[in-house]
Enzyme design. Structure first.
Site, PDB file in Angstrom:
ATOM      1  N   ARG A 262       0.640  -1.184   0.134  1.00 59.93           N
ATOM      2  CA  ARG A 262       0.131  -0.415   0.362  1.00 59.93           C
ATOM      3  C   ARG A 262       0.846   0.775  -0.205  1.00 59.93           C
ATOM      4  O   ARG A 262       1.797   1.599   1.126  1.00 59.93           O
ATOM      5  CB  ARG A 262      -0.906   0.152   0.866  1.00 59.93           C
ATOM      6  CG  ARG A 262      -1.418   1.602   1.532  1.00 59.93           C
ATOM      7  CD  ARG A 262      -2.724   1.249   2.291  1.00 59.93           C
ATOM      8  NE  ARG A 262      -3.873   0.531   1.884  1.00 59.93           N
ATOM      9  CZ  ARG A 262      -4.930   0.190   1.889  1.00 59.93           C
ATOM     10  NH1 ARG A 262      -5.738   1.511   2.626  1.00 59.93           N
ATOM     11  NH2 ARG A 262      -6.178  -0.138   1.099  1.00 59.93           N
TER      12      ARG A 262
ATOM     13  N   HIS B  66      -6.938   1.402  -6.765  1.00 58.40           N
ATOM     14  CA  HIS B  66      -7.215  -0.146  -6.251  1.00 58.40           C
ATOM     15  C   HIS B  66      -8.222  -1.707  -6.118  1.00 58.40           C
ATOM     16  O   HIS B  66      -8.931  -1.778  -6.146  1.00 58.40           O
ATOM     17  CB  HIS B  66      -8.393   0.701  -4.558  1.00 58.40           C
ATOM     18  CG  HIS B  66      -8.366  -0.122  -3.352  1.00 58.40           C
ATOM     19  ND1 HIS B  66      -7.415  -0.842  -3.169  1.00 58.40           N
ATOM     20  CD2 HIS B  66      -8.983   0.383  -2.122  1.00 58.40           C
ATOM     21  CE1 HIS B  66      -7.736  -0.920  -1.713  1.00 58.40           C
ATOM     22  NE2 HIS B  66      -8.538  -0.381  -0.957  1.00 58.40           N
TER      23      HIS B  66
ATOM     24  N   GLN C 138     -10.367  -3.724  -4.264  1.00 61.70           N
ATOM     25  CA  GLN C 138     -11.157  -2.815  -3.830  1.00 61.70           C
ATOM     26  C   GLN C 138     -12.261  -3.388  -4.952  1.00 61.70           C
ATOM     27  O   GLN C 138     -13.630  -3.671  -4.884  1.00 61.70           O
ATOM     28  CB  GLN C 138     -11.348  -1.680  -3.564  1.00 61.70           C
ATOM     29  CG  GLN C 138     -12.322  -0.994  -3.521  1.00 61.70           C
ATOM     30  CD  GLN C 138     -13.264  -1.491  -1.431  1.00 61.70           C
ATOM     31  OE1 GLN C 138     -12.394  -1.508  -0.605  1.00 61.70           O
ATOM     32  NE2 GLN C 138     -14.354  -2.092  -1.932  1.00 61.70           N
TER      33      GLN C 138
ATOM     34  N   ASP D  37     -17.027   7.433  -2.396  1.00 57.11           N
ATOM     35  CA  ASP D  37     -15.863   7.438  -1.432  1.00 57.11           C
ATOM     36  C   ASP D  37     -15.402   8.482  -1.232  1.00 57.11           C
ATOM     37  O   ASP D  37     -16.126  10.052  -1.332  1.00 57.11           O
ATOM     38  CB  ASP D  37     -14.187   7.109  -2.518  1.00 57.11           C
ATOM     39  CG  ASP D  37     -13.260   6.881  -1.779  1.00 57.11           C
ATOM     40  OD1 ASP D  37     -12.957   6.421  -0.270  1.00 57.11           O
ATOM     41  OD2 ASP D  37     -12.123   6.373  -2.937  1.00 57.11           O
TER      42      ASP D  37
ATOM     43  N   CYS E 213     -16.851   2.690  -0.728  1.00 57.37           N
ATOM     44  CA  CYS E 213     -15.040   0.881   0.117  1.00 57.37           C
ATOM     45  C   CYS E 213     -14.900   1.536   1.708  1.00 57.37           C
ATOM     46  O   CYS E 213     -13.807   0.622   1.880  1.00 57.37           O
ATOM     47  CB  CYS E 213     -14.951   1.760  -0.802  1.00 57.37           C
ATOM     48  SG  CYS E 213     -13.336   3.203  -1.213  1.00 57.37           S
TER      49      CYS E 213
ATOM     50  N   ARG F 237     -14.270  -8.211   0.553  1.00 53.95           N
ATOM     51  CA  ARG F 237     -12.457  -7.189   0.716  1.00 53.95           C
ATOM     52  C   ARG F 237     -11.970  -9.324   1.164  1.00 53.95           C
ATOM     53  O   ARG F 237     -10.825  -9.618   0.856  1.00 53.95           O
ATOM     54  CB  ARG F 237     -12.315  -6.688   1.261  1.00 53.95           C
ATOM     55  CG  ARG F 237     -12.536  -5.498   1.452  1.00 53.95           C
ATOM     56  CD  ARG F 237     -12.436  -4.853  -0.334  1.00 53.95           C
ATOM     57  NE  ARG F 237     -10.806  -4.976   0.057  1.00 53.95           N
ATOM     58  CZ  ARG F 237     -10.041  -4.268   0.322  1.00 53.95           C
ATOM     59  NH1 ARG F 237      -9.968  -3.395   0.681  1.00 53.95           N
ATOM     60  NH2 ARG F 237      -8.682  -4.412   0.075  1.00 53.95           N
TER      61      ARG F 237
HETATM   62  N1   CP Z   1     -12.114  -0.114   1.550  1.00 50.47           N
HETATM   63  C1   CP Z   1     -10.304  -0.118   2.034  1.00 50.47           C
HETATM   64  O1   CP Z   1      -8.865  -0.249   1.228  1.00 50.47           O
HETATM   65  O2   CP Z   1     -10.436  -0.183   3.848  1.00 50.47           O
HETATM   66  P1   CP Z   1      -9.209   0.379   4.146  1.00 50.47           P
HETATM   67  O3   CP Z   1      -8.181   1.998   3.677  1.00 50.47           O
HETATM   68  O4   CP Z   1      -9.144   0.763   5.365  1.00 50.47           O
HETATM   69  O5   CP Z   1      -7.906  -1.013   3.957  1.00 50.47           O
HETATM   70  N1  NVA Z   2      -9.880   6.829  -2.332  1.00 44.90           N
HETATM   71  C1  NVA Z   2      -9.107   6.258  -1.008  1.00 44.90           C
HETATM   72  C2  NVA Z   2      -9.681   4.961  -0.814  1.00 44.90           C
HETATM   73  C3  NVA Z   2      -9.727   3.987   0.694  1.00 44.90           C
HETATM   74  C4  NVA Z   2      -9.583   2.633   0.802  1.00 44.90           C
HETATM   75  C5  NVA Z   2      -7.773   6.531  -0.380  1.00 44.90           C
HETATM   76  O1  NVA Z   2      -7.089   6.505  -2.155  1.00 44.90           O
HETATM   77  O2  NVA Z   2      -7.427   7.358   0.831  1.00 44.90           O
END
Ligand code: CP
Ligand code: NVA
Length: 301
Positions: free
Chosen positions: A107, A134, A137, A220, A260, A288
């Site tokens: 990440r 992502h 997701q 989101d 999400c 997920r």
């Molecule tokens: N939706 C999602 O990726 O959640 P987190 O950021 O908590 O992993």
């Molecule tokens: N768009 C958001 C998604 C979190 C799961 C981010 O990148 O923070």
């Protein structure tokens, strides 16, 4: 799940190397794993490094739990400890981890970081969220829609909000499963035009126009992780883009609400929408786990 695993590209950074068949079979596998509440030894003795520059609830937990359910183990490595690109160059991290573990889920702030990991590591690299995409997701989103409507072909999904990483993955995967996407963003917050074009998605700046008659409304946060300095400006720019009861009332009679998570109540959504009758948000979160299992089986077995 022995012989049922898939041949997929080495890495899942986005869906650019994935075809219809791979995505369809990943979703089928995830559905079967969910139905069986699957536990097995398929990944016995295998390990996954979770290399995270940003916080997480769902992604970290589902990847760790999925590894345990498949008989393997995950090792969580946060940015404070590893210092990606600070304490150590990305290339060297890749060259170390490939000696220790069977896969890396990363990440990261910059998409280039997962690309560099994939380039330098001989083991599979999984994008656990970048500024660009992502994909994990999107797989959970598709499974949730498939369960809600019995299939994906021809469903109309309205995205209302920021043209961000989560939308990018949805747009990328949509043409592979026959999903139609309508996008409503404020001016200046549109997604990558190339992804819009390939998905043949409609773009508007009017949330109501996007929502009208849609099978799903998806939003989101307005301020993604890493964009905190822009928060005040974004709060102003996104006025009128909140998902609430009024916007949800415009959907198809069976229309569902997706998010999400995490949600910022009072900004992109009301709390009532997330906890209300149209919401499939917590099915989406649960999915997920099942989609993570399907991906890990496919990449690591
Ligand atoms: N939706 C999602 O990726 O959640 P987190 O950021 O908590 O992993
Ligand atoms: N768009 C958001 C998604 C979190 C799961 C981010 O990148 O923070």
């Amino acid at each position: 799940m022995g012989g049922e695993t898939l041949t997929v590209p080495k890495d899942l950074l986005d869906f650019s190397a994935y075809g219809k068949e791979a995505v369809g079979r990943l979703l089928d596998l995830a559905g079967r794993l969910k139905g069986e509440r699957y536990r097995g030894e398929d990944l016995k003795g295998k390990t996954l490094a979770l290399l995270f520059e940003k916080p997480s609830l769902r992604t970290r937990t589902t990847l760790e739990v999925a590894m345990v359910h498949l008989g393997g183990h995950a090792v969580y490595l946060d940015q404070k400890q590893v210092g990606i690109g600070e304490r150590e160059p990305v290339k060297d991290i890749a060259k170390n981890l490939e000696r220790f573990v069977e896969g890396i889920a990363a990440r990261v702030h910059r998409h280039e970081t997962v690309e560099a990991l994939a380039r330098h590591a001989r083991i599979p690299v999984l994008n656990a969220l970048s500024d660009r995409a992502h994909p994990l997701q999107a797989l959970a989103d598709l499974l949730t829609l498939k369960e809600a409507f019995g299939g994906l072909e021809g469903l109309e999904v309205a995205w209302v909000g920021d043209g961000n990483n989560v939308l990018h993955s949805l747009l990328e995967v949509a043409p592979l499963v026959g999903l139609r996407v309508r996008v409503a963003t404020p001016k200046g917050y549109e997604p990558d035009p190339e992804l819009l074009r390939r998905a043949r998605a409609q773009l508007t700046h009017d949330p109501k126009e996007a929502a009208l008659g849609a099978h799903a409304l998806y939003t989101d946060v307005w301020t993604s992780m890493g964009q905190e300095a822009e928060r005040e400006k974004r709060l102003k720019d996104f006025q009128g883009f909140q998902v609430n009861g009024e916007l949800l009332s415009l959907l198809h009679p069976e229309g569902v609400f997706l998010h999400c998570l995490p949600a910022h109540y009072g900004e992109e959504t009301t709390e009532e929408a997330v906890h209300g009758p149209r919401s499939r948000v917590f099915d989406q979160a649960e999915n997920r786990l099942h989609t993570a299992k399907a991906v890990l089986l496919s990449l690591l077995k």
